[in-house]
Design a protein around this motif. Structure first.
Motif, short mmCIF file in Angstrom:
data_model
loop_
_atom_site.label_atom_id
_atom_site.label_comp_id
_atom_site.label_asym_id
_atom_site.label_seq_id
_atom_site.Cartn_x
_atom_site.Cartn_y
_atom_site.Cartn_z
N TRP A 1 -3.14 3.23 4.03
CA TRP A 1 -3.56 2.40 5.17
C TRP A 1 -4.34 3.23 6.18
O TRP A 1 -5.36 2.81 6.69
CB TRP A 1 -2.35 1.74 5.81
N ARG A 2 -3.87 4.44 6.46
CA ARG A 2 -4.59 5.34 7.38
C ARG A 2 -5.98 5.65 6.84
O ARG A 2 -6.96 5.62 7.57
CB ARG A 2 -3.79 6.62 7.59
N TYR A 3 -6.07 5.94 5.56
CA TYR A 3 -7.36 6.23 4.93
C TYR A 3 -8.32 5.05 5.09
O TYR A 3 -9.48 5.21 5.46
CB TYR A 3 -7.18 6.58 3.45
N LEU A 4 -7.83 3.85 4.81
CA LEU A 4 -8.67 2.66 4.93
C LEU A 4 -9.14 2.44 6.36
O LEU A 4 -10.31 2.16 6.61
CB LEU A 4 -7.92 1.42 4.43
N LEU A 5 -8.22 2.58 7.31
CA LEU A 5 -8.61 2.41 8.72
C LEU A 5 -9.65 3.44 9.14
O LEU A 5 -10.64 3.10 9.79
CB LEU A 5 -7.38 2.52 9.62
N HIS B 1 1.27 6.99 12.17
CA HIS B 1 2.23 6.02 11.65
C HIS B 1 2.97 6.67 10.49
O HIS B 1 2.63 6.49 9.34
CB HIS B 1 1.49 4.76 11.18
N PRO B 2 3.99 7.48 10.80
CA PRO B 2 4.68 8.18 9.73
C PRO B 2 5.42 7.22 8.82
O PRO B 2 5.90 6.19 9.26
CB PRO B 2 5.67 9.08 10.48
N ALA B 3 5.45 7.55 7.55
CA ALA B 3 6.17 6.73 6.59
C ALA B 3 7.66 7.04 6.69
O ALA B 3 8.07 8.19 6.68
CB ALA B 3 5.67 7.02 5.18
N LEU C 1 0.84 -1.20 0.00
CA LEU C 1 0.00 0.00 0.00
C LEU C 1 0.87 1.25 0.00
O LEU C 1 1.81 1.34 0.78
CB LEU C 1 -0.89 0.03 1.25
N PRO C 2 0.55 2.21 -0.84
CA PRO C 2 1.33 3.45 -0.84
C PRO C 2 1.02 4.30 0.39
O PRO C 2 -0.06 4.25 0.95
CB PRO C 2 0.88 4.16 -2.12
N GLY C 3 2.03 5.08 0.80
CA GLY C 3 1.99 6.06 1.88
C GLY C 3 0.79 6.08 2.80
O GLY C 3 0.68 5.29 3.71
N GLY C 4 -0.13 7.02 2.61
CA GLY C 4 -1.23 7.25 3.54
C GLY C 4 -2.46 6.40 3.29
O GLY C 4 -3.48 6.59 3.96
#
Length: 128
Positions: free
Chosen positions: A97-101, A115-117, A92-95
């Motif tokens: 995973w946060r968007y999905l959560l 969760h910074p990349a 998954l690119p950058g942000g």
């Protein structure tokens, strides 16, 4: 998901015209003894040859050299990815995973997630 008679079997039986499945996961699939996910994915794909599968994951599962199953998991992932273009494994690119959560997990407060990349994972995302 990929168990015989499991969720994806039920969905593909109910909707016979499914041609593409996209899965989002925290970890990549593994083939460790009690999971055997990659073997189950193979069996599922053999049963449904018309289905294309794309798996997005946020991190590799037990592929680092410190894990006793690392070589096994790496080889199983290589084997599964050799089914391209029918199977796609992608980080998954950058942000994303946060968007999905924040948007698809019920009751997940977005403000608690940080969760910074890292630069190395950002570079790996670009290469993937």
């Amino acid at each position: 998901l990929f168990e015989v008679g499991g969720y994806l079997d039920a969905v593909t039986d109910a909707y016979e015209d499914i041609g593409y499945i996209i899965l989002y996961s925290n970890y990549s699939p593994c083939n460790e003894a009690y999971h055997c996910c990659i073997s189950k994915i193979y069996n599922f794909l053999l049963k449904y040859p018309e289905i294309t599968l794309c798996i997005y994951f946020s991190q590799l599962y037990h592929t680092e050299d410190g894990f006793p199953t690392a070589a096994w998991n790496r080889e199983a992932l290589r084997s599964l990815s050799s089914l391209w273009p029918r199977v796609t494994l992608q980080r998954l690119p950058g942000g994303t995973w946060r968007y999905l959560l924040c948007n698809f997990v019920c009751g997940f407060p977005g403000s608690t997630l940080y969760h910074p990349a890292s630069p190395s994972s950002t570079l790996a995302d670009q290469q993937n």
